[in-house]
Design a protein around this motif. Structure first.
Motif, PDB file in Angstrom:
ATOM      1  N   ALA A  62       0.805  -1.222   0.000  1.00 29.07           N
ATOM      2  CA  ALA A  62       0.000   0.000   0.000  1.00 29.07           C
ATOM      3  C   ALA A  62       0.837   1.271   0.000  1.00 29.07           C
ATOM      4  O   ALA A  62       0.386   2.299  -0.484  1.00 29.07           O
ATOM      5  N   CYS A  63       2.045   1.217   0.517  1.00 28.41           N
ATOM      6  CA  CYS A  63       2.868   2.414   0.666  1.00 28.41           C
ATOM      7  C   CYS A  63       3.675   2.684  -0.601  1.00 28.41           C
ATOM      8  O   CYS A  63       4.327   1.780  -1.129  1.00 28.41           O
ATOM      9  N   ARG A  64       3.655   3.911  -1.063  1.00 22.88           N
ATOM     10  CA  ARG A  64       4.455   4.316  -2.221  1.00 22.88           C
ATOM     11  C   ARG A  64       5.527   5.333  -1.837  1.00 22.88           C
ATOM     12  O   ARG A  64       6.223   5.855  -2.688  1.00 22.88           O
ATOM     13  N   ASP A  65       5.659   5.611  -0.556  1.00 25.95           N
ATOM     14  CA  ASP A  65       6.637   6.575  -0.055  1.00 25.95           C
ATOM     15  C   ASP A  65       7.953   5.845   0.217  1.00 25.95           C
ATOM     16  O   ASP A  65       8.090   5.126   1.206  1.00 25.95           O
ATOM     17  N   GLY A  66       8.917   6.012  -0.672  1.00 28.06           N
ATOM     18  CA  GLY A  66      10.196   5.313  -0.560  1.00 28.06           C
ATOM     19  C   GLY A  66      10.936   5.601   0.730  1.00 28.06           C
ATOM     20  O   GLY A  66      11.564   4.717   1.303  1.00 28.06           O
ATOM     21  N   ASP A  70      12.108   2.918   3.486  1.00 26.53           N
ATOM     22  CA  ASP A  70      13.523   2.836   3.856  1.00 26.53           C
ATOM     23  C   ASP A  70      13.748   2.858   5.363  1.00 26.53           C
ATOM     24  O   ASP A  70      14.720   2.291   5.851  1.00 26.53           O
ATOM     25  N   CYS A  71      12.861   3.511   6.109  1.00 24.21           N
ATOM     26  CA  CYS A  71      13.085   3.614   7.558  1.00 24.21           C
ATOM     27  C   CYS A  71      12.261   2.610   8.369  1.00 24.21           C
ATOM     28  O   CYS A  71      12.378   2.559   9.589  1.00 24.21           O
ATOM     29  N   ALA A  72      11.448   1.794   7.709  1.00 24.04           N
ATOM     30  CA  ALA A  72      10.622   0.819   8.427  1.00 24.04           C
ATOM     31  C   ALA A  72      11.486  -0.280   9.038  1.00 24.04           C
ATOM     32  O   ALA A  72      12.458  -0.732   8.437  1.00 24.04           O
ATOM     33  N   ASP A  73      11.103  -0.699  10.221  1.00 21.67           N
ATOM     34  CA  ASP A  73      11.752  -1.843  10.868  1.00 21.67           C
ATOM     35  C   ASP A  73      11.191  -3.146  10.325  1.00 21.67           C
ATOM     36  O   ASP A  73      11.901  -4.141  10.209  1.00 21.67           O
ATOM     37  N   VAL A  74       9.880  -3.138  10.039  1.00 18.70           N
ATOM     38  CA  VAL A  74       9.193  -4.314   9.503  1.00 18.70           C
ATOM     39  C   VAL A  74       8.485  -3.908   8.222  1.00 18.70           C
ATOM     40  O   VAL A  74       7.651  -3.008   8.231  1.00 18.70           O
ATOM     41  N   LEU A  75       8.853  -4.564   7.125  1.00 18.64           N
ATOM     42  CA  LEU A  75       8.144  -4.395   5.856  1.00 18.64           C
ATOM     43  C   LEU A  75       7.192  -5.577   5.747  1.00 18.64           C
ATOM     44  O   LEU A  75       7.629  -6.724   5.737  1.00 18.64           O
ATOM     45  N   GLN A  76       5.907  -5.281   5.686  1.00 16.89           N
ATOM     46  CA  GLN A  76       4.905  -6.339   5.749  1.00 16.89           C
ATOM     47  C   GLN A  76       3.924  -6.202   4.596  1.00 16.89           C
ATOM     48  O   GLN A  76       3.406  -5.126   4.350  1.00 16.89           O
ATOM     49  N   GLY A  77       3.687  -7.295   3.891  1.00 18.39           N
ATOM     50  CA  GLY A  77       2.718  -7.283   2.807  1.00 18.39           C
ATOM     51  C   GLY A  77       1.308  -7.493   3.317  1.00 18.39           C
ATOM     52  O   GLY A  77       1.090  -8.062   4.384  1.00 18.39           O
ATOM     53  N   SER A  78       0.340  -7.016   2.525  1.00 16.26           N
ATOM     54  CA  SER A  78      -1.068  -7.228   2.867  1.00 16.26           C
ATOM     55  C   SER A  78      -1.764  -8.077   1.809  1.00 16.26           C
ATOM     56  O   SER A  78      -2.899  -8.486   2.001  1.00 16.26           O
ATOM     57  N   ARG A  79      -1.089  -8.342   0.704  1.00 15.91           N
ATOM     58  CA  ARG A  79      -1.660  -9.143  -0.388  1.00 15.91           C
ATOM     59  C   ARG A  79      -1.003 -10.525  -0.353  1.00 15.91           C
ATOM     60  O   ARG A  79       0.213 -10.638  -0.284  1.00 15.91           O
ATOM     61  N   THR A  80      -1.833 -11.564  -0.388  1.00 12.23           N
ATOM     62  CA  THR A  80      -1.275 -12.918  -0.361  1.00 12.23           C
ATOM     63  C   THR A  80      -0.609 -13.246  -1.694  1.00 12.23           C
ATOM     64  O   THR A  80      -1.004 -12.730  -2.747  1.00 12.23           O
ATOM     65  N   ARG A  81       0.409 -14.112  -1.603  1.00 13.86           N
ATOM     66  CA  ARG A  81       1.185 -14.507  -2.770  1.00 13.86           C
ATOM     67  C   ARG A  81       1.459 -16.001  -2.708  1.00 13.86           C
ATOM     68  O   ARG A  81       1.417 -16.593  -1.638  1.00 13.86           O
ATOM     69  N   SER A  82       1.840 -16.557  -3.849  1.00 10.86           N
ATOM     70  CA  SER A  82       2.328 -17.933  -3.862  1.00 10.86           C
ATOM     71  C   SER A  82       3.707 -17.938  -3.213  1.00 10.86           C
ATOM     72  O   SER A  82       4.356 -16.878  -3.086  1.00 10.86           O
ATOM     73  N   VAL A  83       4.181 -19.097  -2.813  1.00 10.00           N
ATOM     74  CA  VAL A  83       5.503 -19.187  -2.183  1.00 10.00           C
ATOM     75  C   VAL A  83       6.574 -18.649  -3.124  1.00 10.00           C
ATOM     76  O   VAL A  83       7.419 -17.844  -2.720  1.00 10.00           O
ATOM     77  N   LEU A  84       6.547 -19.049  -4.382  1.00  9.18           N
ATOM     78  CA  LEU A  84       7.558 -18.606  -5.336  1.00  9.18           C
ATOM     79  C   LEU A  84       7.530 -17.090  -5.515  1.00  9.18           C
ATOM     80  O   LEU A  84       8.580 -16.430  -5.483  1.00  9.18           O
TER      81      LEU A  84
END
Length: 176
Positions: A62-66, A70-84
């Motif tokens: 969701a975030c587009r602010d680079g 860059d300063c986040a401690d945890v980068l976390q996705g909200s959209r599910t993905r396949s393992v690959l």
């Protein structure tokens, strides 16, 4: 989505407690935001409340602010993905944002054909190890809020001096 999370050792053995607040609101976490994260969590956090980890979590989908990424401690996705797909995206994230402590992406539940998460693909630690963490209909991580706080608990685990490979229910990610 961006929020601050506090993870602390719980009053019971093998329990971590996490609470969060929206980073843009500036409001302190409410007691209702405390979520016990079911174990088993191996010992290593000490007696309550001897361990506390505070960090910034940013949603990479969701975030587009680079600069925020860059300063986040945890980068976390909200959209599910396949393992690959998740493993490829983790490689991109850890390369583009080397200061993050952990990157975590929810995995799609291929068995059900629906969008629910079946676990997490996680990269972190000084060696940037990659593991998969199971989630499912039974403990340890069944509620969606508990699932969304799992990467924060993993960050606290790393800050406490452990590796991702030591986390219960974590297993080695397949090579791409």
């Amino acid at each position: 989505m961006r929020h601050f999370v506090v993870v602390e050792s719980g009053p019971l053995p093998d329990v971590l407690r996490a609470r969060c607040t929206d980073a843009s609101a500036g409001a302190p976490p409410r007691s209702a935001d405390r979520v016990p994260t079911p174990g088993p969590v191996p010992s290593g956090f000490g007696e309550f409340p001897s361990f506390i980890d505070e960090h910034l979590v940013v949603d990479v989908d969701a975030c587009r602010d680079g600069s925020l990424l860059d300063c986040a401690d945890v980068l976390q996705g909200s959209r599910t993905r396949s393992v690959l797909d998740a493993l490829c995206r983790l490689a991109e994230l850890t390369s583009a944002h080397p200061a993050c402590g952990i990157a975590a992406l929810p995995l799609a539940d291929a068995r059900s054909g629906v969008g629910g998460a079946s676990g997490w693909a996680v990269a972190g630690g000084s060696d940037r190890s990659v593991v998969l963490v199971r989630c499912g209909p039974c403990p340890p991580y069944r509620a969606s809020l508990e699932q969304s706080l799992l990467p924060s608990c993993l960050h606290a685990w790393l800050v406490a001096g452990h590796s991702l490979r030591e986390w219960p229910h974590a297993y080695e990610a397949p090579s791409r």
